[in-house]
Motif scaffolding. Sequence first.
Motif, PDB file in Angstrom:
ATOM      1  N   VAL A  33       0.887  -1.428  -0.028  1.00  0.00           N
ATOM      2  CA  VAL A  33       0.003  -0.205   0.072  1.00  0.00           C
ATOM      3  C   VAL A  33       0.726   1.271  -0.062  1.00  0.00           C
ATOM      4  CG1 VAL A  33      -1.673   1.324   1.312  1.00  0.00           C
ATOM      5  CG2 VAL A  33      -2.031  -1.229   0.983  1.00  0.00           C
ATOM      6  N   SER A  34       1.997   1.228   0.578  1.00  0.00           N
ATOM      7  CA  SER A  34       2.941   2.622   0.648  1.00  0.00           C
ATOM      8  C   SER A  34       3.291   2.647  -0.540  1.00  0.00           C
ATOM      9  CB  SER A  34       4.145   2.107   1.637  1.00  0.00           C
ATOM     10  OG  SER A  34       3.613   1.929   2.982  1.00  0.00           O
ATOM     11  N   LYS A  35       3.876   1.675  -1.386  1.00  0.00           N
ATOM     12  CA  LYS A  35       4.584   1.862  -2.802  1.00  0.00           C
ATOM     13  C   LYS A  35       3.465   2.588  -3.498  1.00  0.00           C
ATOM     14  CE  LYS A  35       6.510  -0.951  -6.293  1.00  0.00           C
ATOM     15  NZ  LYS A  35       5.606  -0.707  -7.473  1.00  0.00           N
ATOM     16  N   THR A  36       2.111   1.990  -3.316  1.00  0.00           N
ATOM     17  CA  THR A  36       1.008   2.625  -4.185  1.00  0.00           C
ATOM     18  C   THR A  36       0.841   4.152  -3.756  1.00  0.00           C
ATOM     19  OG1 THR A  36      -0.080   0.321  -4.329  1.00  0.00           O
ATOM     20  CG2 THR A  36      -1.473   2.373  -4.690  1.00  0.00           C
ATOM     21  N   PHE A  37       1.036   3.951  -2.630  1.00  0.00           N
ATOM     22  CA  PHE A  37       0.530   5.724  -1.829  1.00  0.00           C
ATOM     23  C   PHE A  37       1.585   6.542  -2.575  1.00  0.00           C
ATOM     24  CE2 PHE A  37       1.020   9.143   1.170  1.00  0.00           C
ATOM     25  CZ  PHE A  37      -0.353   9.055   1.724  1.00  0.00           C
ATOM     26  N   LYS A  38       2.796   6.141  -2.564  1.00  0.00           N
ATOM     27  CA  LYS A  38       4.036   6.952  -3.173  1.00  0.00           C
ATOM     28  C   LYS A  38       3.872   7.220  -4.710  1.00  0.00           C
ATOM     29  CE  LYS A  38       8.810   7.039  -4.528  1.00  0.00           C
ATOM     30  NZ  LYS A  38       9.904   6.488  -4.594  1.00  0.00           N
ATOM     31  N   GLU A  39       3.320   6.295  -5.436  1.00  0.00           N
ATOM     32  CA  GLU A  39       3.302   6.334  -6.947  1.00  0.00           C
ATOM     33  C   GLU A  39       1.852   7.289  -7.082  1.00  0.00           C
ATOM     34  OE1 GLU A  39       2.477   2.310  -8.060  1.00  0.00           O
ATOM     35  OE2 GLU A  39       4.579   1.639  -7.935  1.00  0.00           O
ATOM     36  N   ILE A  40       0.999   7.301  -6.257  1.00  0.00           N
ATOM     37  CA  ILE A  40      -0.261   8.138  -6.413  1.00  0.00           C
ATOM     38  C   ILE A  40       0.159   9.761  -6.190  1.00  0.00           C
ATOM     39  CG2 ILE A  40      -2.655   8.869  -5.461  1.00  0.00           C
ATOM     40  CD1 ILE A  40      -3.034   5.851  -4.635  1.00  0.00           C
ATOM     41  N   CYS A  41       0.900   9.955  -5.106  1.00  0.00           N
ATOM     42  CA  CYS A  41       1.617  11.249  -4.980  1.00  0.00           C
ATOM     43  C   CYS A  41       2.344  11.901  -5.889  1.00  0.00           C
ATOM     44  CB  CYS A  41       2.217  11.094  -3.478  1.00  0.00           C
ATOM     45  SG  CYS A  41       1.416  10.928  -1.881  1.00  0.00           S
ATOM     46  N   LEU A  42       3.069  10.960  -6.473  1.00  0.00           N
ATOM     47  CA  LEU A  42       3.805  11.676  -7.721  1.00  0.00           C
ATOM     48  C   LEU A  42       3.167  11.870  -8.851  1.00  0.00           C
ATOM     49  CD1 LEU A  42       7.211   9.350  -7.003  1.00  0.00           C
ATOM     50  CD2 LEU A  42       6.558  11.612  -6.404  1.00  0.00           C
ATOM     51  N   GLN A  43       2.018  10.907  -9.251  1.00  0.00           N
ATOM     52  CA  GLN A  43       1.018  11.386 -10.056  1.00  0.00           C
ATOM     53  C   GLN A  43       0.180  12.505  -9.833  1.00  0.00           C
ATOM     54  OE1 GLN A  43      -1.582   7.943 -10.442  1.00  0.00           O
ATOM     55  NE2 GLN A  43       0.033   6.556 -11.116  1.00  0.00           N
ATOM     56  N   ILE A  44      -0.093  12.873  -8.708  1.00  0.00           N
ATOM     57  CA  ILE A  44      -0.729  14.189  -8.229  1.00  0.00           C
ATOM     58  C   ILE A  44       0.289  15.442  -8.480  1.00  0.00           C
ATOM     59  CG2 ILE A  44      -1.574  15.412  -6.373  1.00  0.00           C
ATOM     60  CD1 ILE A  44      -2.250  13.185  -4.902  1.00  0.00           C
ATOM     61  N   GLU A  45       1.611  15.096  -8.310  1.00  0.00           N
ATOM     62  CA  GLU A  45       2.578  16.050  -8.502  1.00  0.00           C
ATOM     63  C   GLU A  45       2.488  16.646 -10.021  1.00  0.00           C
ATOM     64  OE1 GLU A  45       6.459  16.137  -6.223  1.00  0.00           O
ATOM     65  OE2 GLU A  45       6.875  15.357  -8.431  1.00  0.00           O
ATOM     66  N   GLN A  46       2.354  15.429 -10.718  1.00  0.00           N
ATOM     67  CA  GLN A  46       2.318  15.785 -12.354  1.00  0.00           C
ATOM     68  C   GLN A  46       1.093  16.497 -12.800  1.00  0.00           C
ATOM     69  OE1 GLN A  46       4.868  15.063 -14.137  1.00  0.00           O
ATOM     70  NE2 GLN A  46       6.004  14.362 -12.446  1.00  0.00           N
ATOM     71  N   ARG A  47      -0.070  16.537 -12.123  1.00  0.00           N
ATOM     72  CA  ARG A  47      -1.351  17.303 -12.372  1.00  0.00           C
ATOM     73  C   ARG A  47      -1.609  18.487 -11.721  1.00  0.00           C
ATOM     74  NH1 ARG A  47      -4.616  11.950 -11.316  1.00  0.00           N
ATOM     75  NH2 ARG A  47      -5.646  13.267  -9.940  1.00  0.00           N
ATOM     76  N   TYR A  48      -0.874  18.708 -10.650  1.00  0.00           N
ATOM     77  CA  TYR A  48      -1.034  19.922  -9.876  1.00  0.00           C
ATOM     78  C   TYR A  48       0.278  20.827  -9.609  1.00  0.00           C
ATOM     79  CZ  TYR A  48      -5.779  18.135  -8.683  1.00  0.00           C
ATOM     80  OH  TYR A  48      -6.842  17.484  -8.978  1.00  0.00           O
ATOM     81  N   GLU A  49       0.157  22.045  -9.579  1.00  0.00           N
ATOM     82  CA  GLU A  49       1.320  22.821  -9.205  1.00  0.00           C
ATOM     83  C   GLU A  49       1.836  22.650  -7.580  1.00  0.00           C
ATOM     84  OE1 GLU A  49       1.152  26.390 -12.091  1.00  0.00           O
ATOM     85  OE2 GLU A  49      -0.210  26.579 -10.584  1.00  0.00           O
ATOM     86  N   ILE A  50       2.113  21.177  -7.469  1.00  0.00           N
ATOM     87  CA  ILE A  50       2.858  21.090  -5.950  1.00  0.00           C
ATOM     88  C   ILE A  50       3.716  19.960  -6.369  1.00  0.00           C
ATOM     89  CG2 ILE A  50       0.373  21.344  -4.807  1.00  0.00           C
ATOM     90  CD1 ILE A  50       0.430  18.193  -4.364  1.00  0.00           C
TER      91      ILE A  50
END
Length: 147
Positions: A33-50
């Motif tokens: 779940v942690s691995k997935t969580f990190k991947e999701i966060c990095l995808q968020i980073e690509q879509r938002y200005e964060i």
Amino acid sequence: MSEHIHKSHNKSLLLYHFVCPIKYRRSVLTASVSKTFKEICLQIEQRYEINFLEIGLDGNHVHFLIQGVPNDAPKKIIGAVKSITSKEIFRLHPEVKQQLWGGKFWTSGYYVNTVGQYANEDVIRKYLQNQGKSDYEMLHSGQLKLF
């Protein structure tokens, strides 16, 4: 990332330290779940200005060190992060949803502080890494970006 951000805005990028407890203080972030969580966060980073400078786990809560543009309020930033991560974790790991009855991944509250208001980035990183007894696990470490 938006290309309409002017260089003058780069000087005023903000750093936020967020702490978000998992609902019922459950420790549901297994290795998978942690691995997935990190991947999701990095995808968020690509879509938002964060930009996630650090993502860390400490038992039943998550620490984020996030860089954002000044026109995005901390509430907006963490709202997007919490909403997207919870939906995606439940979708990709249905076993987590079973452990967190009621359909909520996060508690409704969170802690936020502006880095630099009371400490600089290095102090916050050291603080994050010294959380808990020794349960803190750094999932991701990045560098400052100019949007």
